[in-house]
Design an enzyme around this catalytic site. Structure first.
Site, PDB file in Angstrom:
ATOM      1  N   CYS A 238       0.816  -1.220   0.000  1.00 57.81           N
ATOM      2  CA  CYS A 238       0.000   0.000   0.000  1.00 57.81           C
ATOM      3  C   CYS A 238       0.847   1.266   0.000  1.00 57.81           C
ATOM      4  O   CYS A 238       0.382   2.331  -0.384  1.00 57.81           O
ATOM      5  CB  CYS A 238      -0.933   0.002   1.205  1.00 57.81           C
TER       6      CYS A 238
ATOM      7  N   HIS B  27      -3.843   7.054   1.231  1.00 55.75           N
ATOM      8  CA  HIS B  27      -4.053   5.729   0.635  1.00 55.75           C
ATOM      9  C   HIS B  27      -5.474   5.302   0.966  1.00 55.75           C
ATOM     10  O   HIS B  27      -5.922   5.418   2.104  1.00 55.75           O
ATOM     11  CB  HIS B  27      -3.034   4.734   1.205  1.00 55.75           C
TER      12      HIS B  27
ATOM     13  N   ASN C  33     -10.083  -0.637  -2.238  1.00 56.39           N
ATOM     14  CA  ASN C  33      -8.680  -0.419  -1.885  1.00 56.39           C
ATOM     15  C   ASN C  33      -7.813  -1.045  -2.985  1.00 56.39           C
ATOM     16  O   ASN C  33      -7.756  -2.264  -3.109  1.00 56.39           O
ATOM     17  CB  ASN C  33      -8.435  -1.081  -0.516  1.00 56.39           C
TER      18      ASN C  33
HETATM   19  O1  UT7 Z   1      -4.552  -1.210   2.653  1.00 53.21           O
HETATM   20  C1  UT7 Z   1      -3.703  -1.853   3.563  1.00 53.21           C
HETATM   21  C2  UT7 Z   1      -4.051  -1.526   4.947  1.00 53.21           C
HETATM   22  N1  UT7 Z   1      -5.314  -2.081   5.267  1.00 53.21           N
HETATM   23  C3  UT7 Z   1      -6.091  -1.486   6.141  1.00 53.21           C
HETATM   24  O2  UT7 Z   1      -5.718  -0.427   6.616  1.00 53.21           O
HETATM   25  C4  UT7 Z   1      -7.368  -2.143   6.583  1.00 53.21           C
HETATM   26  C5  UT7 Z   1      -7.520  -2.018   8.062  1.00 53.21           C
HETATM   27  N2  UT7 Z   1      -8.612  -2.789   8.616  1.00 53.21           N
HETATM   28  C6  UT7 Z   1      -9.901  -2.586   8.298  1.00 53.21           C
HETATM   29  O3  UT7 Z   1     -10.212  -1.788   7.450  1.00 53.21           O
HETATM   30  C7  UT7 Z   1     -10.971  -3.323   9.077  1.00 53.21           C
HETATM   31  O4  UT7 Z   1     -10.362  -4.031  10.130  1.00 53.21           O
HETATM   32  C8  UT7 Z   1     -11.814  -4.308   8.219  1.00 53.21           C
HETATM   33  C9  UT7 Z   1     -12.719  -3.519   7.274  1.00 53.21           C
HETATM   34  C10 UT7 Z   1     -10.912  -5.212   7.419  1.00 53.21           C
HETATM   35  C11 UT7 Z   1     -12.692  -5.179   9.098  1.00 53.21           C
HETATM   36  O5  UT7 Z   1     -13.522  -4.365   9.884  1.00 53.21           O
HETATM   37  P1  UT7 Z   1     -13.638  -4.618  11.441  1.00 53.21           P
HETATM   38  O6  UT7 Z   1     -14.585  -3.632  11.950  1.00 53.21           O
HETATM   39  O7  UT7 Z   1     -12.249  -4.618  12.006  1.00 53.21           O
HETATM   40  O8  UT7 Z   1     -14.310  -6.045  11.497  1.00 53.21           O
HETATM   41  P2  UT7 Z   1     -13.795  -7.393  12.207  1.00 53.21           P
HETATM   42  O9  UT7 Z   1     -12.742  -8.040  11.372  1.00 53.21           O
HETATM   43  O10 UT7 Z   1     -13.476  -7.103  13.648  1.00 53.21           O
HETATM   44  O11 UT7 Z   1     -15.081  -8.270  12.155  1.00 53.21           O
HETATM   45  C12 UT7 Z   1     -16.277  -7.905  12.860  1.00 53.21           C
HETATM   46  C13 UT7 Z   1     -17.352  -8.891  12.504  1.00 53.21           C
HETATM   47  C14 UT7 Z   1     -16.931 -10.350  12.659  1.00 53.21           C
HETATM   48  O12 UT7 Z   1     -18.058 -11.086  13.083  1.00 53.21           O
HETATM   49  P3  UT7 Z   1     -18.233 -11.472  14.640  1.00 53.21           P
HETATM   50  O13 UT7 Z   1     -17.009 -12.272  15.004  1.00 53.21           O
HETATM   51  O14 UT7 Z   1     -18.325 -10.168  15.373  1.00 53.21           O
HETATM   52  O15 UT7 Z   1     -19.502 -12.258  14.640  1.00 53.21           O
HETATM   53  C15 UT7 Z   1     -16.601 -10.762  11.260  1.00 53.21           C
HETATM   54  O16 UT7 Z   1     -16.737 -12.140  11.046  1.00 53.21           O
HETATM   55  O17 UT7 Z   1     -17.733  -8.732  11.137  1.00 53.21           O
HETATM   56  C16 UT7 Z   1     -17.611 -10.002  10.467  1.00 53.21           C
HETATM   57  N3  UT7 Z   1     -17.199  -9.726   9.085  1.00 53.21           N
HETATM   58  C17 UT7 Z   1     -18.070  -9.531   8.087  1.00 53.21           C
HETATM   59  N4  UT7 Z   1     -19.423  -9.541   8.045  1.00 53.21           N
HETATM   60  C18 UT7 Z   1     -20.003  -9.290   6.854  1.00 53.21           C
HETATM   61  C19 UT7 Z   1     -15.934  -9.608   8.607  1.00 53.21           C
HETATM   62  N5  UT7 Z   1     -15.973  -9.339   7.310  1.00 53.21           N
HETATM   63  C20 UT7 Z   1     -17.288  -9.270   6.942  1.00 53.21           C
HETATM   64  C21 UT7 Z   1     -17.951  -9.039   5.729  1.00 53.21           C
HETATM   65  N6  UT7 Z   1     -19.308  -9.052   5.729  1.00 53.21           N
HETATM   66  N7  UT7 Z   1     -17.285  -8.772   4.573  1.00 53.21           N
END
Ligand code: UT7
Length: 334
Positions: free
Chosen positions: A115, A261, A291
């Site tokens: 990135c 980014h 992204n």
């Molecule tokens: O470009 C390189 C750098 N990258 C970044 O900077 C990305 C940084 N991270 C993020 O943007 C976020 O962490 C994400 C968008 C990837 C994920 O968001 P989050 O709020 O951190 O979600 P999480 O991974 O903590 O997941 C929360 C819940 C989980 O369910 P439970 O365990 O609470 O029941 C996941 O299983 O959301 C669930 N989940 C989804 N649900 C529907 C994870 N992905 C999805 C999805 N659709 N696509």
């Protein structure tokens, strides 16, 4: 010592639009979750057979950047190509652009800083021009990520975020009195290398392993510890933008346009708030393109120029954070 500036920019994204609703038909996800957590409505994914690769998309973006700069390809002294999704394991995409654009035997440097790739590429081009090594350097950032995503529910935390596309700029020697690129800052912290990674097909996970055991999602698809990456990203973005401002004795109110980014709209909004920037001081297009890793700043910059958001004379700050971890910023007068 010379000064470098950007003399042209261009971008290209594949035609195929992939909506959140479409993703909900192939995995357990939904438009509401994706929009709320990432800000993304749709992204571009290449279509089988449309001829798009990291190199061909990069070439299209490069052609536009060269045309916008008013230069001929023969004026370019060097190519710097940033990607983590190259056409070949080796050689890198830079030589493919060189061949496609018929650029003689000029050198081509390939970098793979994920990135932060475009920022690292800019810092190299800036150094080349500043030192007088080259007058014009073509910087290309291009990613073709969609074929390598785990498009099942298992991979949904990663696969809904990423998109394909390319951007390019020409970094040229500035005229007397032009401020151009004022500073570039790059950083890395290797101890977090496995927080965002795709281990295959590096030499530690070679093809034999795949043939023997089949696809192992932990190795052959990108893996991200999303929360950890998010928390580090917001800190490092703010630090490295602050570093650029301090170096140039400037404050955030002097930034006309911050181009972060496009990792996650929530990250961009968080930084905007922390830095006290108005909406019109930050450019985001992740809503449309997702992204696009190394390409995202280059695409956003080119689109901001095309749509009149960024104008000559504006103070632009570009900043990135991603796998490695790596992060960096570029501050310039456009
Ligand atoms: O470009 C390189 C750098 N990258 C970044 O900077 C990305 C940084 N991270 C993020 O943007 C976020 O962490 C994400 C968008 C990837 C994920 O968001 P989050 O709020 O951190 O979600 P999480 O991974 O903590 O997941 C929360 C819940 C989980 O369910 P439970 O365990 O609470 O029941 C996941 O299983 O959301 C669930 N989940 C989804 N649900 C529907 C994870 N992905 C999805 C999805 N659709 N696509």
């Amino acid at each position: 010592m010379h000064t470098a500036k950007i003399s042209g920019a261009g971008h290209y994204v594949p035609e195929r639009i992939v909506t959140n609703d479409y993703l909900a038909t192939i995995m357990d996800t939904n438009d509401e979750w994706i929009k709320e957590r990432t800000g993304i409505s749709e992204r571009r994914w290449v279509e089988n057979g449309d001829g798009n690769t990291a190199a061909t998309m990069g070439t299209k973006a490069a052609k536009k950047a060269i045309a916008q700069s008013g230069l001929e390809t023969s004026d370019i002294g060097h190519i710097v190509f940033a990607t983590i999704s190259p056409d070949y394991y080796f050689p890198g995409c830079g030589v493919q652009v060189q061949e496609s654009l018929d650029m003689g035997t000029i050198g081509a440097t390939d970098i793979r800083n994920a990135c932060s790739g475009f920022i690292y590429a800019m810092s190299i081009a800036d150094a080349f021009v500043k030192s007088g090594t080259y007058q014009h350097v073509l910087v290309v950032a291009s990613e073709l990520q969609s074929p390598f995503l785990d498009k099942t529910t298992r991979g949904r935390n990663v696969s809904v975020i990423f998109g394909d596309g390319a951007g390019a700029v020409i970094v040229s020697k500035a005229n007397k009195g032009e401020k151009g690129i004022m500073s570039c800052h790059t950083h890395a912290q290797g101890k977090h290398k496995e927080e965002l990674t795709m281990k295959g097909f590096g030499t530690q996970h070679w093809i034999g392993e795949l043939l023997e055991n089949g696809i192992d999602p932990d190795i052959h698809y990108p893996q991200m510890n999303g929360n950890f990456v998010f928390k580090n990203a917001v800190v490092r973005f703010e630090q490295v933008i602050g570093e650029a401002l301090k170096k140039n004795d400037m404050t955030s109110d002097q930034i006309d346009c911050l181009i972060p980014h496009q990792a996650n709209l929530r990250i961009a909004q968080f930084i905007q708030k922390r830095m006290g920037l108005r909406d019109d001081q930050v450019f985001n297009n992740i809503q449309k393109y997702g992204n696009t890793t190394g390409a995202s700043i280059a695409i956003a910059f080119s689109e901001a120029i095309e749509t009149g958001v960024v104008k000559r004379g504006d103070i632009i700050c570009m900043a990135a954070f991603g796998a490695g971890f790596t992060w960096g910023s570029v501050l310039m007068e456009y």
